[in-house]
Design a protein around this motif. Sequence first.
Motif, PDB file in Angstrom:
ATOM      1  N   ARG A 155       0.867  -1.178   0.000  1.00  0.00           N
ATOM      2  CA  ARG A 155       0.000   0.000   0.000  1.00  0.00           C
ATOM      3  C   ARG A 155       0.903   1.227   0.000  1.00  0.00           C
ATOM      4  NH1 ARG A 155      -3.099  -3.073  -1.538  1.00  0.00           N
ATOM      5  NH2 ARG A 155      -4.980  -3.818  -0.542  1.00  0.00           N
ATOM      6  N   GLU A 156       0.406   2.308  -0.572  1.00  0.00           N
ATOM      7  CA  GLU A 156       1.157   3.556  -0.599  1.00  0.00           C
ATOM      8  C   GLU A 156       0.570   4.489   0.446  1.00  0.00           C
ATOM      9  OE1 GLU A 156       1.987   7.229  -3.652  1.00  0.00           O
ATOM     10  OE2 GLU A 156       1.855   5.197  -4.460  1.00  0.00           O
TER      11      GLU A 156
ATOM     12  N   THR B 280      -0.791   7.630   1.977  1.00  0.00           N
ATOM     13  CA  THR B 280      -1.418   8.811   1.368  1.00  0.00           C
ATOM     14  C   THR B 280      -1.130  10.077   2.174  1.00  0.00           C
ATOM     15  OG1 THR B 280      -3.485   8.337   2.525  1.00  0.00           O
ATOM     16  CG2 THR B 280      -3.261   7.488   0.266  1.00  0.00           C
TER      17      THR B 280
ATOM     18  N   GLY C 236       3.715   8.741   0.292  1.00  0.00           N
ATOM     19  CA  GLY C 236       4.301   8.214  -0.931  1.00  0.00           C
ATOM     20  C   GLY C 236       5.107   6.942  -0.738  1.00  0.00           C
ATOM     21  N   TRP C 237       5.531   6.656   0.489  1.00  0.00           N
ATOM     22  CA  TRP C 237       6.286   5.421   0.729  1.00  0.00           C
ATOM     23  C   TRP C 237       5.382   4.219   0.567  1.00  0.00           C
ATOM     24  CZ3 TRP C 237      10.482   4.851   4.970  1.00  0.00           C
ATOM     25  CH2 TRP C 237      11.545   5.703   4.684  1.00  0.00           C
ATOM     26  N   LYS C 238       5.970   3.128   0.094  1.00  0.00           N
ATOM     27  CA  LYS C 238       5.242   1.866  -0.023  1.00  0.00           C
ATOM     28  C   LYS C 238       5.434   1.088   1.286  1.00  0.00           C
ATOM     29  CE  LYS C 238       4.405   2.343  -4.492  1.00  0.00           C
ATOM     30  NZ  LYS C 238       4.529   3.755  -4.691  1.00  0.00           N
TER      31      LYS C 238
END
Length: 140
Positions: free
Chosen positions: A23-24, A26, A39-41
């Motif tokens: 998931r990224e 938000t 933005g990090w996964k």
Amino acid sequence: MKYSWNVAREAMRLSPPGQGAFREATTDFVYAGFTIPKGWKTFWTVYSTHKNPKYFPEPEKFDPSRFEGSGPAPFTYVPFGGGPRMCPGREYARQEILVFLHNVVTKFKIEKAIPNEKILYHSSPIPTKGAPVRLQPHKN
């Protein structure tokens, strides 16, 4: 077949059919003292969710009665994911599991060849190039 389904669900709790999901983030958020920037996964694992002793006392014990009554708390048992991204084949998989289980149990004796065999878990492989594909329509 209610108890059979409880047995199948407990088996999937101990050995989930899916590994988890990326998931990224938000927004920026803090988890366990670490700041996760927007933005990090992140990778969430089904295995760690299903083995959480807060939701599943004695998490290594095989206990189909965990699913009696209202069952586990929402989003603590997620072998097919949850929410809007839940696997669309969930109900088909349930029927397939129950039919398979019925046929195996009624026609065979089951015995483990290696009684204390260990199960290793690894995260899913990720293609370095993103697994691009080319789609072409069928020719009639």
